[in-house]
Design an enzyme around this catalytic site. Structure first.
Site, PDB file in Angstrom:
ATOM      1  N   LYS A   9       0.918  -1.305   0.165  1.00 28.47           N
ATOM      2  CA  LYS A   9      -0.030   0.218  -0.064  1.00 28.47           C
ATOM      3  C   LYS A   9       0.955   1.240   0.084  1.00 28.47           C
ATOM      4  CE  LYS A   9      -3.996  -2.349   2.431  1.00 28.47           C
ATOM      5  NZ  LYS A   9      -5.059  -2.174   3.325  1.00 28.47           N
ATOM      6  N   TYR A  49     -11.998  -1.786  -3.923  1.00 26.49           N
ATOM      7  CA  TYR A  49     -12.548  -1.970  -2.546  1.00 26.49           C
ATOM      8  C   TYR A  49     -14.209  -1.894  -2.619  1.00 26.49           C
ATOM      9  CZ  TYR A  49      -8.183  -2.393   0.259  1.00 26.49           C
ATOM     10  OH  TYR A  49      -6.995  -2.673   0.626  1.00 26.49           O
ATOM     11  N   PHE A  57     -15.434   3.452   6.719  1.00 23.59           N
ATOM     12  CA  PHE A  57     -14.114   4.022   6.447  1.00 23.59           C
ATOM     13  C   PHE A  57     -13.810   3.988   4.932  1.00 23.59           C
ATOM     14  CE2 PHE A  57     -14.158  -0.847   7.511  1.00 23.59           C
ATOM     15  CZ  PHE A  57     -13.542  -1.474   6.489  1.00 23.59           C
ATOM     16  N   ARG A  85      -1.661 -14.245   4.184  1.00 25.20           N
ATOM     17  CA  ARG A  85      -2.507 -13.675   5.288  1.00 25.20           C
ATOM     18  C   ARG A  85      -1.978 -13.824   6.519  1.00 25.20           C
ATOM     19  NH1 ARG A  85      -6.807 -10.255   3.988  1.00 25.20           N
ATOM     20  NH2 ARG A  85      -7.126 -10.661   6.222  1.00 25.20           N
ATOM     21  N   THR A  91      -5.707  -7.610  10.310  1.00 24.92           N
ATOM     22  CA  THR A  91      -6.108  -6.118   9.882  1.00 24.92           C
ATOM     23  C   THR A  91      -5.774  -4.972  10.737  1.00 24.92           C
ATOM     24  OG1 THR A  91      -7.915  -7.091   8.794  1.00 24.92           O
ATOM     25  CG2 THR A  91      -7.887  -4.797   8.954  1.00 24.92           C
ATOM     26  N   ARG A 102       2.247  -6.495   9.305  1.00 26.73           N
ATOM     27  CA  ARG A 102       1.548  -5.481   9.780  1.00 26.73           C
ATOM     28  C   ARG A 102       1.920  -5.119  11.389  1.00 26.73           C
ATOM     29  NH1 ARG A 102      -4.095  -7.183   7.261  1.00 26.73           N
ATOM     30  NH2 ARG A 102      -4.117  -5.806   5.552  1.00 26.73           N
ATOM     31  N   ASN A 112      -1.940  -0.155   6.672  1.00 26.41           N
ATOM     32  CA  ASN A 112      -1.322  -1.311   7.537  1.00 26.41           C
ATOM     33  C   ASN A 112      -0.566  -1.912   6.500  1.00 26.41           C
ATOM     34  OD1 ASN A 112      -3.570  -2.110   5.882  1.00 26.41           O
ATOM     35  ND2 ASN A 112      -4.805  -3.035   7.410  1.00 26.41           N
ATOM     36  N   HIS A 115      -2.015  -5.452   1.354  1.00 22.83           N
ATOM     37  CA  HIS A 115      -3.341  -6.203   1.180  1.00 22.83           C
ATOM     38  C   HIS A 115      -2.937  -7.608   0.817  1.00 22.83           C
ATOM     39  CE1 HIS A 115      -7.046  -7.069  -0.589  1.00 22.83           C
ATOM     40  NE2 HIS A 115      -6.604  -7.563  -1.525  1.00 22.83           N
TER      41      HIS A 115
HETATM   42  P1  IDP Z   1      -7.851  -6.927   5.221  1.00 23.90           P
HETATM   43  O1  IDP Z   1      -7.093  -6.000   4.495  1.00 23.90           O
HETATM   44  O2  IDP Z   1      -7.009  -7.468   6.361  1.00 23.90           O
HETATM   45  O3  IDP Z   1      -8.690  -8.074   4.457  1.00 23.90           O
HETATM   46  P2  IDP Z   1     -10.462  -5.649   5.288  1.00 23.90           P
HETATM   47  O4  IDP Z   1     -11.555  -5.838   6.416  1.00 23.90           O
HETATM   48  O5  IDP Z   1     -10.808  -6.534   4.063  1.00 23.90           O
HETATM   49  O6  IDP Z   1      -9.114  -5.921   6.067  1.00 23.90           O
HETATM   50  O7  IDP Z   1     -10.137  -4.233   5.145  1.00 23.90           O
HETATM   51  C1  IDP Z   1     -10.009  -3.508   4.178  1.00 23.90           C
HETATM   52  C2  IDP Z   1      -8.986  -2.394   4.506  1.00 23.90           C
HETATM   53  O8  IDP Z   1      -9.642  -1.399   5.107  1.00 23.90           O
HETATM   54  C3  IDP Z   1      -7.885  -2.766   5.795  1.00 23.90           C
HETATM   55  O9  IDP Z   1      -6.743  -3.543   5.211  1.00 23.90           O
HETATM   56  C4  IDP Z   1      -7.653  -1.177   6.286  1.00 23.90           C
HETATM   57  O10 IDP Z   1      -6.829  -0.748   5.440  1.00 23.90           O
HETATM   58  C5  IDP Z   1      -9.050  -0.816   6.021  1.00 23.90           C
HETATM   59  N1  IDP Z   1      -9.508  -1.098   7.166  1.00 23.90           N
HETATM   60  C6  IDP Z   1     -10.394  -2.085   7.963  1.00 23.90           C
HETATM   61  N2  IDP Z   1     -11.141  -2.030   8.828  1.00 23.90           N
HETATM   62  C7  IDP Z   1     -10.976  -0.207   9.021  1.00 23.90           C
HETATM   63  C8  IDP Z   1     -11.376   0.386  10.177  1.00 23.90           C
HETATM   64  O11 IDP Z   1     -12.009   0.073  11.280  1.00 23.90           O
HETATM   65  N3  IDP Z   1     -11.113   1.574  10.294  1.00 23.90           N
HETATM   66  C9  IDP Z   1     -10.451   2.276   9.278  1.00 23.90           C
HETATM   67  N4  IDP Z   1      -9.654   1.378   8.137  1.00 23.90           N
HETATM   68  C10 IDP Z   1     -10.027   0.219   8.101  1.00 23.90           C
HETATM   69 MG    MG Z   2      -9.938  -8.008   3.032  1.00 18.89          MG
END
Ligand code: IDP
Ligand code: MG
Length: 138
Positions: A9, A49, A57, A85, A91, A102, A112, A115
Protein backbone atom coordinates in the site's frame (compact mmCIF):
# COMPACT_ATOMS: atom_id res chain seq x y z
CA UNK A 1 -0.99 -24.28 -7.01
CA UNK A 2 -2.93 -21.26 -5.84
CA UNK A 3 -2.67 -17.56 -6.69
CA UNK A 4 -3.38 -14.49 -4.61
CA UNK A 5 -3.16 -10.73 -5.05
CA UNK A 6 -0.75 -8.82 -2.83
CA UNK A 7 -0.51 -5.04 -2.65
CA UNK A 8 2.17 -2.98 -0.95
CA UNK A 9 0.00 0.00 0.00
CA UNK A 10 1.06 3.68 -0.33
CA UNK A 11 2.36 3.77 3.26
CA UNK A 12 4.55 0.71 2.63
CA UNK A 13 5.99 2.21 -0.57
CA UNK A 14 6.63 5.63 1.01
CA UNK A 15 8.33 4.06 4.05
CA UNK A 16 10.73 2.15 1.79
CA UNK A 17 9.34 -1.29 2.58
CA UNK A 18 9.09 -2.74 -0.95
CA UNK A 19 12.27 -4.83 -0.60
CA UNK A 20 11.44 -5.86 2.96
CA UNK A 21 7.97 -7.15 2.03
CA UNK A 22 9.09 -8.93 -1.14
CA UNK A 23 12.02 -10.44 0.80
CA UNK A 24 9.60 -11.93 3.31
CA UNK A 25 7.57 -13.53 0.50
CA UNK A 26 10.69 -14.98 -1.13
CA UNK A 27 12.07 -16.29 2.18
CA UNK A 28 8.74 -18.01 2.75
CA UNK A 29 9.12 -19.82 -0.58
CA UNK A 30 6.37 -17.86 -2.28
CA UNK A 31 6.81 -17.24 -6.01
CA UNK A 32 6.20 -13.76 -7.48
CA UNK A 33 4.35 -14.49 -10.72
CA UNK A 34 3.62 -10.86 -11.71
CA UNK A 35 4.46 -7.42 -10.39
CA UNK A 36 3.98 -3.75 -11.24
CA UNK A 37 3.92 -0.31 -9.65
CA UNK A 38 1.01 2.04 -10.28
CA UNK A 39 -0.87 4.94 -8.76
CA UNK A 40 -4.64 4.35 -8.56
CA UNK A 41 -7.16 7.09 -9.10
CA UNK A 42 -9.84 7.53 -6.44
CA UNK A 43 -12.33 5.78 -8.77
CA UNK A 44 -9.97 2.85 -9.31
CA UNK A 45 -9.53 2.50 -5.54
CA UNK A 46 -13.32 2.59 -5.12
CA UNK A 47 -13.67 -0.16 -7.72
CA UNK A 48 -11.05 -2.31 -6.04
CA UNK A 49 -12.62 -1.97 -2.60
CA UNK A 50 -16.26 -2.05 -3.81
CA UNK A 51 -17.00 -4.84 -1.32
CA UNK A 52 -16.46 -2.26 1.46
CA UNK A 53 -18.58 0.52 -0.14
CA UNK A 54 -21.03 0.67 2.75
CA UNK A 55 -18.38 0.73 5.50
CA UNK A 56 -17.79 3.96 7.44
CA UNK A 57 -14.08 3.86 6.49
CA UNK A 58 -14.68 3.51 2.70
CA UNK A 59 -14.05 7.15 1.76
CA UNK A 60 -10.93 7.44 3.89
CA UNK A 61 -9.63 4.04 2.72
CA UNK A 62 -10.04 4.91 -0.97
CA UNK A 63 -8.42 8.35 -0.41
CA UNK A 64 -5.48 6.58 1.22
CA UNK A 65 -5.19 3.88 -1.46
CA UNK A 66 -5.13 6.54 -4.19
CA UNK A 67 -2.71 8.83 -2.30
CA UNK A 68 0.48 7.42 -3.82
CA UNK A 69 2.05 4.59 -5.78
CA UNK A 70 1.45 0.99 -4.82
CA UNK A 71 3.12 -2.28 -5.83
CA UNK A 72 0.71 -4.98 -6.97
CA UNK A 73 1.83 -8.60 -7.22
CA UNK A 74 0.45 -11.99 -8.06
CA UNK A 75 1.83 -14.51 -5.59
CA UNK A 76 1.81 -18.17 -6.45
CA UNK A 77 2.28 -21.30 -4.37
CA UNK A 78 0.62 -24.02 -2.40
CA UNK A 79 -1.90 -22.57 0.05
CA UNK A 80 -0.58 -19.09 -0.78
CA UNK A 81 -3.79 -17.21 0.13
CA UNK A 82 -3.54 -18.38 3.74
CA UNK A 83 0.28 -18.19 3.85
CA UNK A 84 0.21 -14.58 2.68
CA UNK A 85 -2.47 -13.66 5.23
CA UNK A 86 -0.29 -15.23 7.94
CA UNK A 87 2.77 -13.22 6.85
CA UNK A 88 0.62 -10.05 6.78
CA UNK A 89 -0.93 -10.41 10.23
CA UNK A 90 -4.34 -9.21 11.43
CA UNK A 91 -6.03 -6.15 9.87
CA UNK A 92 -5.57 -4.26 13.13
CA UNK A 93 -1.79 -4.17 13.67
CA UNK A 94 -2.37 -4.08 17.44
CA UNK A 95 -3.86 -7.57 17.17
CA UNK A 96 -1.31 -8.89 14.66
CA UNK A 97 1.07 -11.69 15.71
CA UNK A 98 4.60 -10.50 16.49
CA UNK A 99 6.89 -10.84 13.49
CA UNK A 100 4.13 -10.27 10.93
CA UNK A 101 4.41 -7.44 8.40
CA UNK A 102 1.60 -5.45 9.97
CA UNK A 103 2.83 -5.96 13.56
CA UNK A 104 6.29 -4.80 12.49
CA UNK A 105 5.42 -1.85 10.25
CA UNK A 106 1.76 -0.73 10.40
CA UNK A 107 1.01 2.52 12.20
CA UNK A 108 -2.75 2.63 11.92
CA UNK A 109 -5.67 0.23 11.32
CA UNK A 110 -6.03 1.79 7.86
CA UNK A 111 -2.36 2.33 6.99
CA UNK A 112 -1.42 -1.30 7.42
CA UNK A 113 1.23 -1.68 4.70
CA UNK A 114 -0.17 -4.64 2.75
CA UNK A 115 -3.28 -6.08 1.17
CA UNK A 116 -3.89 -9.78 0.52
CA UNK A 117 -6.87 -11.56 -1.01
CA UNK A 118 -8.90 -13.53 1.52
CA UNK A 119 -10.33 -16.41 -0.55
CA UNK A 120 -9.95 -18.11 -3.97
CA UNK A 121 -12.89 -16.23 -5.52
CA UNK A 122 -11.74 -12.79 -4.33
CA UNK A 123 -8.18 -13.66 -5.42
CA UNK A 124 -9.44 -14.33 -8.95
CA UNK A 125 -11.39 -11.05 -9.20
CA UNK A 126 -8.64 -8.99 -7.56
CA UNK A 127 -5.91 -10.42 -9.82
CA UNK A 128 -8.07 -9.72 -12.89
CA UNK A 129 -8.56 -6.11 -11.68
CA UNK A 130 -4.84 -5.43 -12.23
CA UNK A 131 -3.41 -8.13 -14.51
CA UNK A 132 -4.25 -9.79 -17.79
CA UNK A 133 -3.41 -13.49 -18.04
CA UNK A 134 -0.54 -12.57 -20.42
CA UNK A 135 1.16 -10.52 -17.68
CA UNK A 136 1.33 -13.48 -15.26
CA UNK A 137 4.41 -15.71 -15.57
CA UNK A 138 3.93 -19.42 -15.09
P1 IDP B 1 -7.85 -6.90 5.33
O1 IDP B 1 -7.03 -5.91 4.55
O2 IDP B 1 -7.09 -7.46 6.50
O3 IDP B 1 -8.46 -7.98 4.46
P2 IDP B 1 -10.52 -5.69 5.45
O4 IDP B 1 -11.49 -5.90 6.55
O5 IDP B 1 -10.79 -6.36 4.14
O6 IDP B 1 -9.06 -6.08 6.01
O7 IDP B 1 -10.40 -4.13 5.22
C1 IDP B 1 -9.75 -3.61 4.10
C2 IDP B 1 -8.85 -2.47 4.54
O8 IDP B 1 -9.66 -1.41 5.05
C3 IDP B 1 -7.90 -2.79 5.69
O9 IDP B 1 -6.71 -3.43 5.29
C4 IDP B 1 -7.62 -1.41 6.24
O10 IDP B 1 -6.69 -0.69 5.43
C5 IDP B 1 -8.99 -0.75 6.11
N1 IDP B 1 -9.80 -0.93 7.32
C6 IDP B 1 -10.40 -2.06 7.79
N2 IDP B 1 -11.08 -1.84 8.93
C7 IDP B 1 -10.91 -0.53 9.20
C8 IDP B 1 -11.38 0.32 10.26
O11 IDP B 1 -12.08 -0.10 11.18
N3 IDP B 1 -11.00 1.64 10.19
C9 IDP B 1 -10.23 2.15 9.17
N4 IDP B 1 -9.78 1.38 8.17
C10 IDP B 1 -10.11 0.07 8.18
MG1 MG C 1 -9.91 -7.83 2.97
Amino acid sequence: MERTLSIIKPDGVSKGLIGEVIGRFEKAGIKIAAMKMLHMTKDEAKGFYAVHKDKPFFDSLTDFMSSGPIVVMVLEGENVIKKNRELMGATNYKEAEPGTIRADFATDIEKNVVHGSDAPETARTEIAYFFSELEICD
